[in-house]
Scaffold this motif. Structure first.
Motif, PDB file in Angstrom:
ATOM      1  N   HIS A 109      -6.895  -0.819  -0.709  1.00 20.21           N
ATOM      2  CA  HIS A 109      -6.082   0.275  -0.170  1.00 20.21           C
ATOM      3  C   HIS A 109      -5.372  -0.158   1.115  1.00 20.21           C
ATOM      4  CE1 HIS A 109      -7.764   2.935  -3.208  1.00 20.21           C
ATOM      5  NE2 HIS A 109      -8.903   2.275  -2.997  1.00 20.21           N
ATOM      6  N   ARG A 110      -6.040  -0.990   1.892  1.00 24.45           N
ATOM      7  CA  ARG A 110      -5.399  -1.526   3.098  1.00 24.45           C
ATOM      8  C   ARG A 110      -4.226  -2.439   2.698  1.00 24.45           C
ATOM      9  NH1 ARG A 110      -9.563  -0.839   7.257  1.00 24.45           N
ATOM     10  NH2 ARG A 110     -10.163   1.287   6.758  1.00 24.45           N
ATOM     11  N   ALA A 111      -4.451  -3.188   1.620  1.00 23.78           N
ATOM     12  CA  ALA A 111      -3.395  -4.087   1.143  1.00 23.78           C
ATOM     13  C   ALA A 111      -2.189  -3.278   0.660  1.00 23.78           C
ATOM     14  CB  ALA A 111      -3.928  -4.983   0.031  1.00 23.78           C
ATOM     15  N   LEU A 112      -2.480  -2.155  -0.013  1.00 22.97           N
ATOM     16  CA  LEU A 112      -1.382  -1.300  -0.486  1.00 22.97           C
ATOM     17  C   LEU A 112      -0.615  -0.696   0.698  1.00 22.97           C
ATOM     18  CD1 LEU A 112      -3.121   0.418  -3.535  1.00 22.97           C
ATOM     19  CD2 LEU A 112      -1.086  -1.067  -3.621  1.00 22.97           C
ATOM     20  N   ASP A 113      -1.373  -0.294   1.729  1.00 24.62           N
ATOM     21  CA  ASP A 113      -0.719   0.225   2.938  1.00 24.62           C
ATOM     22  C   ASP A 113       0.187  -0.845   3.545  1.00 24.62           C
ATOM     23  OD1 ASP A 113      -2.127   2.546   2.582  1.00 24.62           O
ATOM     24  OD2 ASP A 113      -3.603   2.153   4.176  1.00 24.62           O
ATOM     25  N   ALA A 114      -0.359  -2.062   3.596  1.00 23.92           N
ATOM     26  CA  ALA A 114       0.424  -3.169   4.171  1.00 23.92           C
ATOM     27  C   ALA A 114       1.678  -3.420   3.336  1.00 23.92           C
ATOM     28  CB  ALA A 114      -0.434  -4.432   4.241  1.00 23.92           C
ATOM     29  N   ALA A 115       1.525  -3.389   1.997  1.00 27.10           N
ATOM     30  CA  ALA A 115       2.668  -3.636   1.111  1.00 27.10           C
ATOM     31  C   ALA A 115       3.739  -2.573   1.317  1.00 27.10           C
ATOM     32  CB  ALA A 115       2.196  -3.658  -0.342  1.00 27.10           C
ATOM     33  N   GLU A 116       3.291  -1.333   1.485  1.00 21.26           N
ATOM     34  CA  GLU A 116       4.207  -0.226   1.718  1.00 21.26           C
ATOM     35  C   GLU A 116       5.016  -0.473   3.012  1.00 21.26           C
ATOM     36  OE1 GLU A 116       4.747   2.096  -0.457  1.00 21.26           O
ATOM     37  OE2 GLU A 116       6.262   3.021   0.849  1.00 21.26           O
ATOM     38  N   SER A 117       4.294  -0.866   4.029  1.00 19.87           N
ATOM     39  CA  SER A 117       4.927  -1.129   5.320  1.00 19.87           C
ATOM     40  C   SER A 117       5.904  -2.308   5.230  1.00 19.87           C
ATOM     41  CB  SER A 117       3.828  -1.374   6.362  1.00 19.87           C
ATOM     42  OG  SER A 117       4.328  -2.138   7.420  1.00 19.87           O
ATOM     43  N   LEU A 118       5.476  -3.351   4.509  1.00 20.69           N
ATOM     44  CA  LEU A 118       6.338  -4.533   4.349  1.00 20.69           C
ATOM     45  C   LEU A 118       7.626  -4.177   3.608  1.00 20.69           C
ATOM     46  CD1 LEU A 118       3.567  -7.106   3.397  1.00 20.69           C
ATOM     47  CD2 LEU A 118       5.082  -7.314   5.403  1.00 20.69           C
ATOM     48  N   ALA A 119       7.479  -3.307   2.621  1.00 21.67           N
ATOM     49  CA  ALA A 119       8.657  -2.921   1.842  1.00 21.67           C
ATOM     50  C   ALA A 119       9.619  -2.101   2.694  1.00 21.67           C
ATOM     51  CB  ALA A 119       8.213  -2.121   0.611  1.00 21.67           C
ATOM     52  N   ARG A 120       9.024  -1.214   3.482  1.00 21.25           N
ATOM     53  CA  ARG A 120       9.841  -0.299   4.278  1.00 21.25           C
ATOM     54  C   ARG A 120      10.512  -1.025   5.440  1.00 21.25           C
ATOM     55  NH1 ARG A 120       5.904   3.084   5.344  1.00 21.25           N
ATOM     56  NH2 ARG A 120       5.846   2.483   7.556  1.00 21.25           N
ATOM     57  N   LYS A 121       9.708  -1.785   6.174  1.00 20.09           N
ATOM     58  CA  LYS A 121      10.246  -2.376   7.403  1.00 20.09           C
ATOM     59  C   LYS A 121      10.915  -3.723   7.176  1.00 20.09           C
ATOM     60  CE  LYS A 121       6.674  -0.373  10.391  1.00 20.09           C
ATOM     61  NZ  LYS A 121       5.460  -0.764  11.083  1.00 20.09           N
ATOM     62  N   ASP A 122      10.431  -4.480   6.196  1.00 19.95           N
ATOM     63  CA  ASP A 122      10.889  -5.873   6.099  1.00 19.95           C
ATOM     64  C   ASP A 122      11.560  -6.194   4.768  1.00 19.95           C
ATOM     65  OD1 ASP A 122       9.574  -6.749   8.648  1.00 19.95           O
ATOM     66  OD2 ASP A 122       7.789  -6.129   7.523  1.00 19.95           O
ATOM     67  N   ARG A 123      11.631  -5.193   3.897  1.00 15.65           N
ATOM     68  CA  ARG A 123      12.213  -5.403   2.567  1.00 15.65           C
ATOM     69  C   ARG A 123      11.514  -6.555   1.841  1.00 15.65           C
ATOM     70  NH1 ARG A 123      16.105  -2.491   1.305  1.00 15.65           N
ATOM     71  NH2 ARG A 123      17.290  -1.236   2.799  1.00 15.65           N
ATOM     72  N   ILE A 124      10.233  -6.633   2.052  1.00 20.37           N
ATOM     73  CA  ILE A 124       9.438  -7.652   1.337  1.00 20.37           C
ATOM     74  C   ILE A 124       8.666  -6.958   0.235  1.00 20.37           C
ATOM     75  CG2 ILE A 124       7.384  -9.129   1.560  1.00 20.37           C
ATOM     76  CD1 ILE A 124       8.499  -9.915   4.318  1.00 20.37           C
ATOM     77  N   GLU A 125       8.787  -7.514  -0.957  1.00 21.45           N
ATOM     78  CA  GLU A 125       8.092  -6.923  -2.109  1.00 21.45           C
ATOM     79  C   GLU A 125       6.790  -7.683  -2.335  1.00 21.45           C
ATOM     80  OE1 GLU A 125       8.888  -4.158  -3.553  1.00 21.45           O
ATOM     81  OE2 GLU A 125      10.640  -4.035  -2.198  1.00 21.45           O
ATOM     82  N   ALA A 126       5.707  -7.085  -1.873  1.00 22.82           N
ATOM     83  CA  ALA A 126       4.394  -7.733  -2.050  1.00 22.82           C
ATOM     84  C   ALA A 126       3.778  -7.288  -3.370  1.00 22.82           C
ATOM     85  CB  ALA A 126       3.482  -7.368  -0.894  1.00 22.82           C
ATOM     86  N   GLU A 127       3.184  -8.253  -4.063  1.00 21.52           N
ATOM     87  CA  GLU A 127       2.424  -7.917  -5.272  1.00 21.52           C
ATOM     88  C   GLU A 127       0.955  -7.804  -4.860  1.00 21.52           C
ATOM     89  OE1 GLU A 127       3.670  -8.772  -9.172  1.00 21.52           O
ATOM     90  OE2 GLU A 127       2.072 -10.294  -9.398  1.00 21.52           O
ATOM     91  N   VAL A 128       0.349  -6.661  -5.175  1.00 25.37           N
ATOM     92  CA  VAL A 128      -1.054  -6.455  -4.779  1.00 25.37           C
ATOM     93  C   VAL A 128      -1.934  -6.507  -6.024  1.00 25.37           C
ATOM     94  CG1 VAL A 128      -2.703  -4.923  -3.647  1.00 25.37           C
ATOM     95  CG2 VAL A 128      -0.338  -5.081  -2.793  1.00 25.37           C
ATOM     96  N   ILE A 129      -2.925  -7.405  -5.969  1.00 26.37           N
ATOM     97  CA  ILE A 129      -3.847  -7.560  -7.100  1.00 26.37           C
ATOM     98  C   ILE A 129      -5.237  -7.100  -6.695  1.00 26.37           C
ATOM     99  CG2 ILE A 129      -4.968  -9.216  -8.655  1.00 26.37           C
ATOM    100  CD1 ILE A 129      -2.435 -10.907  -8.493  1.00 26.37           C
ATOM    101  N   ASP A 130      -5.773  -6.185  -7.495  1.00 27.57           N
ATOM    102  CA  ASP A 130      -7.152  -5.725  -7.309  1.00 27.57           C
ATOM    103  C   ASP A 130      -8.015  -6.527  -8.284  1.00 27.57           C
ATOM    104  OD1 ASP A 130      -9.555  -4.429  -7.242  1.00 27.57           O
ATOM    105  OD2 ASP A 130      -8.736  -2.420  -7.712  1.00 27.57           O
ATOM    106  N   LEU A 131      -8.887  -7.353  -7.750  1.00 28.33           N
ATOM    107  CA  LEU A 131      -9.699  -8.227  -8.621  1.00 28.33           C
ATOM    108  C   LEU A 131     -10.622  -7.431  -9.551  1.00 28.33           C
ATOM    109  CD1 LEU A 131     -10.746 -10.969  -6.064  1.00 28.33           C
ATOM    110  CD2 LEU A 131      -9.225 -11.294  -8.028  1.00 28.33           C
ATOM    111  N   ARG A 132     -11.135  -6.330  -9.061  1.00 25.33           N
ATOM    112  CA  ARG A 132     -12.077  -5.457  -9.786  1.00 25.33           C
ATOM    113  C   ARG A 132     -13.388  -6.156 -10.147  1.00 25.33           C
ATOM    114  NH1 ARG A 132      -8.612  -1.939 -14.151  1.00 25.33           N
ATOM    115  NH2 ARG A 132      -8.422  -3.937 -15.225  1.00 25.33           N
TER     116      ARG A 132
END
Lengths: 340, 327, 344
Positions: free
Chosen positions: A224-247
């Motif tokens: 969930h922290r990674a998803l928050d970070a990805a959201e922020s990266l997309a919004r502020k830096d236009r970086i598209e992060a792929e988030v993988i949950d190992l499960r």
């Protein structure tokens, strides 16, 4: 049919459905009924955080409160598993594994191999992991790497209610010993979960957010922290992060992770465990060994510091990997990320 | 032929003798073969203690389970594990009980209710509680036996398991094989009070002490204890005082023992000698009958050793089977 | 020099199968050691410090040694000088026999025995006229005294030092001799039972259908064990000049039936065909064809149809300390009340 239920309810439902389906499923643990033999309600607690609440009313003596003897009852669960039962033992906190570790890593984990394939040990050990509960150094650890180090054990750590249910049902049906890690700070988190029984196969990571610039791999709460970070990266830096949950940590889905790294060329691994010999190290090393050519930057690790979990909220809050720290780590792989 | 004065039929008497003789020959032969350097690793021999495994396990069937120790060959044989497969396992061969992946300390056969010898002292006690719990759930009247020595009796797992068995009223029998030595350390040195029956009392279960070198004493006491557990009477402890004819492991010079101790025990406390004498004295069998069994057992062990030596080693691909490999 | 006293404490008395087939207790080693410590305190009150003890591996010795070293460290006066006999430990009855023999050679004034009737039997049959101070740690304890050990030690001290004359503090006892053919006799202090079980096995007696004959040196309905059967039909005192013999039969056919406590918590119907007094010296031959002979409740000897078993009551066979007589004598002795001889 699906409806929104909590991670805790999903676990309870998985146990209930498996107990109903298969009479060889039994539950053992400290206070899983809660109140056995006491003068008040027979199932006062249903687990220290109420995860098994209500199951005693339905399944009666197939739930056993245990003496505070982790070696004895975890060992008994393993012995019963070797004799055809499918026990689910609850070890309240993963921090308590030390008192019964022999039964797990020398007995359960090794039976199948050591006995030349002639033994099955279908035991599940459910346990709470993770910090953020103000529970200090002996009730907060993310000791998953200790278990992924041991051949013969399967190690699972769901990040949401849907996965929790499907993975727990799979764990109960699996013929190997499974360490099922439940993040205590996720118990209240809700998502859509089918009412019927279903399984999620082991060794299949979940791409929870697609992206092309960087791969962020995590499990448990820090997904969930990674998803928050990805959201922020997309919004502020236009970086598209792929988030993988190992499960599932053992077995681990190398293919999904490596294919993603090959696509993005960048890897950040987020692990709530300590850094040394962790899942984070493991994945970073694996990427360096197998997809080195695809890497555009050095893999980064975001972990808890190599310290015991502190008690004071002000310290504990900075102990757990934060979205900001993940953003910063991504920044080390891509020059254009602004400091958070 | 006179009346049978024993609580076993003649057939069972001869079966008990054959089991004890098989254990003795198996171990004596390993002692010789190990010295030649043909056997990898290390072995812990059960010679001397045969009356315990046999006297207890004559009361069991495949539905009953045992959890054994590092000194487990005797328990395996008495539980009916195939002697050829055991020997091959000890030689690390593909035809072994565990296909060469376990060795002496991990021989198991769950189909026979043998849950494994165990390299970890005291580890069998929690496991057998689980086996007994499974029997209790299934209502199959199965009983669990866990063996441990005077050394492992000091492990927390054993004490925790005694409490668990008592609290849950499990059909478990805790059998202490007290040979007086925890590896090389004497019982007196290692405990505050060296009575294992006292520990059982502390957990609210009865304990009985018998001469573990006397098959008939073990057989009768174990019979009552196992029947009680099977009928729902709860757990109990059986302490057998025994003598270990060899060292802790093969290669142990045993300098911690008193001079002449092994010789005295072999001369005066050998369970096979006393068994044979009593049955002969009762006029039920003759030395010839016993010699015949001895001969057959000797052939069996010869054959087991020869076929183990000739058997193939595990294929290299076996390294990665029987376990989930995720790397 | 105050005399020496011997101690034989059996760590495995009261550990047999009657914990399972009856409700017998299991006296802990620590409690046995504490009993002995109390008896030693009683001894040392009369200045006895020199104690010889049988070595054993059950933990009593270790516990008592620790107890004594703690006392010495704290500077307790009258600390006992305990010497363990130099002898091998086999963990069998042979240890008690050997220890009693050595103690007799060493000239001890008395032997304190912690054990059941079986242990007392072994010591009594070996120690000659040395008086036994009995402390019960067994199962049925028909012979052994149930008494606070401090008082037993105290009385033993009185007798051993001669403060109380032997004539007052030592009593002679009967026993039963059992002979198979012309073998040397074995003895029983309380009872001899002939049963049809032809093996020793777990030793204890609990299968009543195998009981055939019973011979007792004394019988008291307050006791448990085989002698209780006799005690319930005709009590015989410890000092009476006769014993009793009974022919037993299946309870449904016998003219006399008693409900007898044959072991702790185990009350069984026992049928009795007939009984009569047993005169001292009169040998009685068993009519049981083959079986085993239990001495004081434990199967010890097997016999077959070719062998003859005979039983004989013997008077004045061995000595015991009469604790009650010794302390009562002391209570009436003026000099003792003035502190003479007192070591505390």
């Amino acid at each position: 049919m699906t409806r929104k239920i909590s991670y805790k309810t999903a676990i309870n439902e998985a146990l209930d459905q498996e107990m109903t389906r298969d009479p060889s499923v039994i539950l053992l643990g400290e206070d899983i009924v809660g109140g056995a033999g006491a003068p008040g309600e027979a199932d006062a607690w249903g687990g220290v955080l109420g995860v098994t609440k209500g199951l005693y009313a339905k399944h009666g003596d197939r739930l056993l409160d245990t003496p505070l003897s982790e070696s004895a009852y975890v060992g008994a669960a393993i012995g019963a598993a070797a004799c055809g039962m499918r026990p689910v033992a609850e070890l309240m906190f993963i921090d308590f594994m030390g008192v019964c570790f022999d039964q797990i890593f020398n007995q359960a984990a090794k039976f199948r191999y050591m006995f030349g394939g002639k033994a099955k040990t279908p035991v599940v050990i459910r346990t709470m992991v993770g910090a953020g509960f103000r529970a200090a150094a002996q009730h907060s650890q993310m000791l998953t790497p200790i278990f992924t180090h041991i051949p013969g054990l399967k190690v699972i750590c769901p990040s949401n209610a849907y996965d929790a249910k499907g993975l727990l049902i799979q764990s109960i049906r699996d013929d190997d010993p499974v360490i099922f890690c439940e993040h205590k700070n996720l118990y209240g988190s809700e998502c859509a979960v089918p009412t019927e029984s279903y399984t999620i196969p082991f060794g299949e990571a979940n791409i929870v957010r697609e992206g092309k610039d960087v791969t962020i791999v995590s499990y448990g709460l820090t997904v969930h922290r990674a998803l928050d970070a990805a959201e922020s990266l997309a919004r502020k830096d236009r970086i598209e992060a792929e988030v993988i949950d190992l499960r599932t940590l053992s077995p681990i889905d190398w293919d999904t992770v490596m294919e993603s790294v090959e696509k993005t060329g960048r890897l950040v691994v987020v692990d709530e465990a300590h850094p040394r010999c962790s899942l984070a190290c493991d994945i970073a090393a694996y990427a360096a060994q197998h997809v080195f050519e695809a890497l555009k930057a050095a893999p980064q690790m975001v972990t808890a510091p190599h310290t015991p979990t502190p008690f004071s909220p002000s310290l504990e809050d900075i102990y757990i990997p934060s979205a900001d720290a993940i953003v910063a780590a991504v920044g080390k792989t891509i020059a254009r990320v602004k400091a958070a | 032929m006179s009346d049978n004065p024993f609580p076993l039929s003649l057939e069972d008497l001869m079966r008990a003798y054959r089991t004890m003789r098989t254990i003795r020959d198996f171990e004596e032969r390993l002692h010789i073969e190990f010295a030649k350097g043909d056997i990898p690793g290390f072995v812990h021999l059960y010679a001397g203690e045969e009356a315990v495994a046999t006297g207890v396990q004559m009361h069991l069937t495949d539905i009953d389970r045992i959890a054994s120790t590092h000194r487990g060959h005797g328990h395996c044989i008495a539980k009916g594990v195939d002697v050829h497969e055991m020997m091959a396992e000890i030689y690390g061969k593909a035809t072994g009980s565990c296909r060469g992946k376990g060795g002496s300390m991990h021989i198991a056969d769950l189909s026979k209710g043998m849950m494994g010898a165990n390299g970890i002292l005291g580890a069998g006690a929690p496991l057998i509680c689980g086996a007994a719990l499974a029997s209790k759930f299934r209502g199959d009247r199965g009983v669990g036996i866990t063996y441990f020595g005077d050394g492992a009796a000091n492990q927390g797992t054993v004490l925790e398991s005694m409490n668990l068995a008592a609290a849950w009223d499990l059909p478990v029998v805790f059998v202490v094989e007290n040979n007086g030595y925890a590896e090389s350390t004497s019982v007196e040195f290692a405990t505050g009070v060296d009575s294992y029956v006292d520990r059982a009392s502390g957990f609210g279960m009865p304990g009985v002490t018998v001469d573990g070198m006397d098959f008939f004493a073990v057989y009768e006491a174990a019979g009552e204890i196992i029947r009680r557990a099977r009928d729902g009477g709860g757990p109990a402890l059986l302490e057998c005082s025994v003598a270990r004819f060899y060292g802790h492991f093969e290669g142990d010079a045993q300098t911690y023992k008193a001079k002449g101790e092994n010789e005295y025990n072999r001369e005066n406390r050998d369970c096979l000698k006393s068994f044979r004498k009593r049955v002969c004295d009762a006029g039920l069998a003759t030395d010839r009958d016993f010699d015949q069994i001895d001969l057959e057992v000797a052939r069996l062990i010869d054959d087991a050793v020869a076929s183990a030596k000739a058997a193939p080693l595990p294929k290299p691909s076996e390294l990665l089977t029987d376990v989930y490999v995720s790397y | 020099m105050p005399p020496k006293v011997g101690v034989i404490a059996n760590p495995i008395s009261g550990r047999d199968i009657r914990r399972i087939v009856a409700k017998a207790n299991s006296l802990q080693i620590a409690d046995r050691a504490n009993m002995l410590a109390r008896a030693l305190a009683g001894l040392s009150a009369w200045g006895i410090t020199d104690v010889l003890m049988m070595p054993e591996r059950g933990g009593i010795t270790g516990h008592i040694m620790r107890h004594l070293s703690h006392a010495a460290r704290r500077g307790d006066s009258g600390a006992i000088d305990l010497t363990l006999l130099k002898m091998p430990v086999t963990g069998s009855a042979e240890d008690s026999r050997r220890a009693a023999r050595i103690m007799a050679e060493e000239g001890v004034a008395a032997i304190i025995v912690l054990g059941g009737d079986g242990t007392h039997r072994i010591v009594a049959s070996t120690c000659g006229d040395i008086p036994i101070a009995s402390m019960s740690t067994g199962t049925n304890n028909a012979f052994a005294d149930m008494r606070e050990p401090t008082v037993t030690g105290y009385a033993t001290g009185l007798v051993a030092t001669g403060v109380v004359p032997r004539a007052v503090g030592v009593k002679a006892n009967k026993w039963l001799e059992v002979r198979i053919d012309d073998e040397p006799p074995e003895v029983a202090l309380v009872d001899v039972a002939v049963v049809t079980q032809q093996n020793i096995g777990a030793r204890a007696l609990w299968r009543t259908d195998t009981f055939r004959e019973l011979y007792v040196a004394f019988a008291d309905p307050q006791l448990i064990g085989m002698s209780a059967i006799a005690g319930l039909v005709e009590p015989v005192g410890r000092r009476e000049a006769s014993g009793l013999m009974l022919q037993l039969a299946p309870a449904d056919k016998a003219p006399t039936v008693v409900a007898a406590p044959i072991a702790p918590g185990l009350i069984e119907k026992i049928g009795i065909d007939n009984w009569r007094r047993l005169r001292p010296g009169e040998p009685v031959f068993s009519s049981v064809e083959a079986g085993s002979v239990a001495l004081d409740g434990e199967r010890e000897l097997c016999f077959d149809s070719r062998q003859k078993v005979s039983v004989r009551l013997v008077e004045r066979a061995f000595n015991t300390i009469d604790v009650a007589a010794a302390v009562h004598f002391a209570a009436q002795n003026d000099a003792l009340r003035k502190g003479a001889r007192l070591a505390v």
